[in-house]
Write a protein that holds these residues in place. Sequence first.
Motif, PDB file in Angstrom:
ATOM      1  N   SER A  72      66.566  13.052  95.388  1.00  0.00           N
ATOM      2  CA  SER A  72      67.000  12.780  94.114  1.00  0.00           C
ATOM      3  C   SER A  72      68.133  13.562  93.576  1.00  0.00           C
ATOM      4  CB  SER A  72      66.076  12.216  93.169  1.00  0.00           C
ATOM      5  OG  SER A  72      65.309  11.315  93.384  1.00  0.00           O
ATOM      6  N   VAL A  73      68.265  14.624  94.587  1.00  0.00           N
ATOM      7  CA  VAL A  73      69.210  15.652  93.931  1.00  0.00           C
ATOM      8  C   VAL A  73      70.454  15.568  94.796  1.00  0.00           C
ATOM      9  CG1 VAL A  73      69.497  18.204  93.592  1.00  0.00           C
ATOM     10  CG2 VAL A  73      67.270  17.196  93.271  1.00  0.00           C
ATOM     11  N   HIS A  74      71.608  15.626  94.148  1.00  0.00           N
ATOM     12  CA  HIS A  74      72.970  15.369  94.937  1.00  0.00           C
ATOM     13  C   HIS A  74      74.010  16.434  94.207  1.00  0.00           C
ATOM     14  CE1 HIS A  74      71.340  11.097  95.626  1.00  0.00           C
ATOM     15  NE2 HIS A  74      71.014  11.345  94.603  1.00  0.00           N
ATOM     16  N   TYR A  75      74.927  16.973  95.532  1.00  0.00           N
ATOM     17  CA  TYR A  75      75.871  17.983  95.266  1.00  0.00           C
ATOM     18  C   TYR A  75      76.939  17.684  95.292  1.00  0.00           C
ATOM     19  CZ  TYR A  75      71.311  20.344  96.131  1.00  0.00           C
ATOM     20  OH  TYR A  75      69.914  20.719  96.321  1.00  0.00           O
ATOM     21  N   LEU A  76      77.948  17.778  94.384  1.00  0.00           N
ATOM     22  CA  LEU A  76      79.335  17.798  94.109  1.00  0.00           C
ATOM     23  C   LEU A  76      80.330  18.698  94.904  1.00  0.00           C
ATOM     24  CD1 LEU A  76      80.210  16.030  90.995  1.00  0.00           C
ATOM     25  CD2 LEU A  76      79.724  14.725  93.175  1.00  0.00           C
ATOM     26  N   GLY A  77      79.807  20.021  94.836  1.00  0.00           N
ATOM     27  CA  GLY A  77      80.242  21.279  95.672  1.00  0.00           C
ATOM     28  C   GLY A  77      81.489  21.569  95.008  1.00  0.00           C
ATOM     29  N   LEU A  78      82.017  21.380  93.557  1.00  0.00           N
ATOM     30  CA  LEU A  78      82.823  21.758  93.159  1.00  0.00           C
ATOM     31  C   LEU A  78      82.945  23.251  92.659  1.00  0.00           C
ATOM     32  CD1 LEU A  78      83.786  18.861  90.709  1.00  0.00           C
ATOM     33  CD2 LEU A  78      85.021  19.524  92.790  1.00  0.00           C
ATOM     34  N   PRO A  79      84.019  24.148  92.556  1.00  0.00           N
ATOM     35  CA  PRO A  79      84.286  25.507  92.245  1.00  0.00           C
ATOM     36  C   PRO A  79      83.395  25.815  90.827  1.00  0.00           C
ATOM     37  CG  PRO A  79      86.202  24.475  92.227  1.00  0.00           C
ATOM     38  CD  PRO A  79      85.372  23.528  92.777  1.00  0.00           C
ATOM     39  N   ASP A  80      82.666  26.882  90.776  1.00  0.00           N
ATOM     40  CA  ASP A  80      82.044  27.442  89.597  1.00  0.00           C
ATOM     41  C   ASP A  80      83.306  28.069  88.719  1.00  0.00           C
ATOM     42  OD1 ASP A  80      80.592  28.295  87.664  1.00  0.00           O
ATOM     43  OD2 ASP A  80      79.267  29.610  88.577  1.00  0.00           O
ATOM     44  N   THR A  81      83.226  27.665  87.546  1.00  0.00           N
ATOM     45  CA  THR A  81      84.451  28.100  86.487  1.00  0.00           C
ATOM     46  C   THR A  81      85.779  27.197  86.765  1.00  0.00           C
ATOM     47  OG1 THR A  81      85.419  30.009  87.602  1.00  0.00           O
ATOM     48  CG2 THR A  81      83.370  30.360  86.157  1.00  0.00           C
ATOM     49  N   ALA A  82      85.761  26.220  87.552  1.00  0.00           N
ATOM     50  CA  ALA A  82      86.957  25.724  87.938  1.00  0.00           C
ATOM     51  C   ALA A  82      86.924  24.090  88.374  1.00  0.00           C
ATOM     52  CB  ALA A  82      87.446  26.335  88.976  1.00  0.00           C
ATOM     53  N   PRO A 106      93.145  14.860  91.639  1.00  0.00           N
ATOM     54  CA  PRO A 106      92.441  14.227  92.737  1.00  0.00           C
ATOM     55  C   PRO A 106      90.885  14.467  92.754  1.00  0.00           C
ATOM     56  CG  PRO A 106      94.334  15.055  93.781  1.00  0.00           C
ATOM     57  CD  PRO A 106      94.324  15.567  92.149  1.00  0.00           C
ATOM     58  N   ASN A 107      90.654  15.823  92.380  1.00  0.00           N
ATOM     59  CA  ASN A 107      89.312  16.277  92.499  1.00  0.00           C
ATOM     60  C   ASN A 107      88.346  15.721  91.391  1.00  0.00           C
ATOM     61  OD1 ASN A 107      89.197  17.741  94.908  1.00  0.00           O
ATOM     62  ND2 ASN A 107      89.549  19.829  94.067  1.00  0.00           N
ATOM     63  N   PHE A 108      88.962  15.824  90.083  1.00  0.00           N
ATOM     64  CA  PHE A 108      88.296  14.813  89.089  1.00  0.00           C
ATOM     65  C   PHE A 108      87.847  13.427  89.523  1.00  0.00           C
ATOM     66  CE2 PHE A 108      88.718  12.420  85.313  1.00  0.00           C
ATOM     67  CZ  PHE A 108      87.773  13.160  84.455  1.00  0.00           C
ATOM     68  N   GLU A 109      89.013  13.005  89.992  1.00  0.00           N
ATOM     69  CA  GLU A 109      88.705  11.554  90.482  1.00  0.00           C
ATOM     70  C   GLU A 109      87.683  11.142  91.280  1.00  0.00           C
ATOM     71  OE1 GLU A 109      89.763   8.991  88.863  1.00  0.00           O
ATOM     72  OE2 GLU A 109      91.232  10.286  87.510  1.00  0.00           O
ATOM     73  N   ARG A 110      87.712  12.361  92.462  1.00  0.00           N
ATOM     74  CA  ARG A 110      86.626  12.295  93.304  1.00  0.00           C
ATOM     75  C   ARG A 110      85.255  12.405  92.991  1.00  0.00           C
ATOM     76  NH1 ARG A 110      90.466  14.082  96.996  1.00  0.00           N
ATOM     77  NH2 ARG A 110      90.615  16.351  96.645  1.00  0.00           N
ATOM     78  N   ALA A 111      85.097  13.394  91.937  1.00  0.00           N
ATOM     79  CA  ALA A 111      83.857  13.590  91.424  1.00  0.00           C
ATOM     80  C   ALA A 111      83.497  12.452  90.192  1.00  0.00           C
ATOM     81  CB  ALA A 111      83.864  14.757  90.397  1.00  0.00           C
ATOM     82  N   THR A 112      84.052  11.784  89.837  1.00  0.00           N
ATOM     83  CA  THR A 112      84.060  10.298  88.953  1.00  0.00           C
ATOM     84  C   THR A 112      83.502   9.275  89.973  1.00  0.00           C
ATOM     85  OG1 THR A 112      85.672  11.173  87.169  1.00  0.00           O
ATOM     86  CG2 THR A 112      84.969   8.750  87.400  1.00  0.00           C
ATOM     87  N   VAL A 120      77.070  19.778  89.849  1.00  0.00           N
ATOM     88  CA  VAL A 120      78.528  19.785  89.960  1.00  0.00           C
ATOM     89  C   VAL A 120      78.937  21.016  90.838  1.00  0.00           C
ATOM     90  CG1 VAL A 120      80.758  19.878  88.701  1.00  0.00           C
ATOM     91  CG2 VAL A 120      78.632  18.465  87.925  1.00  0.00           C
ATOM     92  N   THR A 121      78.505  22.297  90.454  1.00  0.00           N
ATOM     93  CA  THR A 121      78.912  23.354  91.318  1.00  0.00           C
ATOM     94  C   THR A 121      77.567  24.105  91.701  1.00  0.00           C
ATOM     95  OG1 THR A 121      78.570  25.126  89.482  1.00  0.00           O
ATOM     96  CG2 THR A 121      80.683  23.717  89.236  1.00  0.00           C
ATOM     97  N   ASP A 122      77.727  25.135  92.534  1.00  0.00           N
ATOM     98  CA  ASP A 122      76.654  25.751  93.151  1.00  0.00           C
ATOM     99  C   ASP A 122      76.573  27.178  92.426  1.00  0.00           C
ATOM    100  OD1 ASP A 122      78.761  27.239  94.072  1.00  0.00           O
ATOM    101  OD2 ASP A 122      78.402  27.027  96.243  1.00  0.00           O
ATOM    102  N   GLY A 123      77.090  27.377  91.227  1.00  0.00           N
ATOM    103  CA  GLY A 123      77.059  28.520  90.474  1.00  0.00           C
ATOM    104  C   GLY A 123      77.537  29.679  91.054  1.00  0.00           C
ATOM    105  N   THR A 124      78.387  29.978  92.064  1.00  0.00           N
ATOM    106  CA  THR A 124      78.576  31.227  92.673  1.00  0.00           C
ATOM    107  C   THR A 124      79.524  32.148  91.713  1.00  0.00           C
ATOM    108  OG1 THR A 124      80.473  30.092  93.450  1.00  0.00           O
ATOM    109  CG2 THR A 124      78.620  30.189  94.896  1.00  0.00           C
ATOM    110  N   GLY A 125      79.874  31.604  90.551  1.00  0.00           N
ATOM    111  CA  GLY A 125      80.664  32.386  89.608  1.00  0.00           C
ATOM    112  C   GLY A 125      79.636  33.124  88.528  1.00  0.00           C
TER     113      GLY A 125
END
Length: 246
Positions: A99-109, A115-121, A60-65
């Motif tokens: 088999s690994v897929h990345y959503l790129g959402l912000p860590d801790t957010a 809209p971003n919730f719907e895109r992730a869904t 879901v995130t890249d863990g930058t936080g």
Amino acid sequence: MKVGRYLELVRELPVESWRDLTHGRPFLIIAPHPDDETLGTGGLIALACRESQNPSLVLVTDGTGSHPGSRSHPPERLGAIRRAELGEATRILGLASQSVHYLGLPDTAVPTRGPNFERATNAISDLVQQNGAETVFVTWTFDPHCDHQAAALIAERVRDRHPGIRLMSYPIWGWHLPPADEVAAPQPRGVRVDISSVMAVKHRAIAAHVSQMTDLIADTPEGFRFTETTLAPFLGPFEYFIEVPS
């Protein structure tokens, strides 16, 4: 129910094989941050891959936080390191890189609506459809981390779109909730999977997350690092999966 009692019941869940849990069918894992996939489901991944069943993994995130304020490892560099650590950990577990897929959402957010919730869904729903996943694994909704809770909400929305799938959760930070706290959940139903045959593989995969397991990044007092205590729940011979009620 008190957290201590709830987790005691989780530790006593019946033992099933990974094949019984997934019916030997495709499954998908949602991990909020790099390392959650290994800590909570590393044994499950290794067992499945050992028998040529490649699950899908969504990061879901890249863990930058994890190390705010670090000058030596600003977010762009830290994100690259954590993605590389994820790549090495999943390689050790036997998971194919495709088999690994990345959503790129912000860590801790990670969003819980909008809209971003719907895109992730939508993205995860598409993967379920493409891969024929019949079971989805996600972090426990009572984990005391906002991204873990948001990932659980996204997974529930995905299940709403695919009523036939089974949704299972895996605790991460929930293992460290104060035992006297209350958890607003029914008595847990689910399984524990014996991962003893791949436990050494899982331990190597955990160690691959060097930025989280060592003092690699030491220039920020707020930087995260696992301790012997916080890592302990993930080093044993079982992994625990709680069925998420509809």
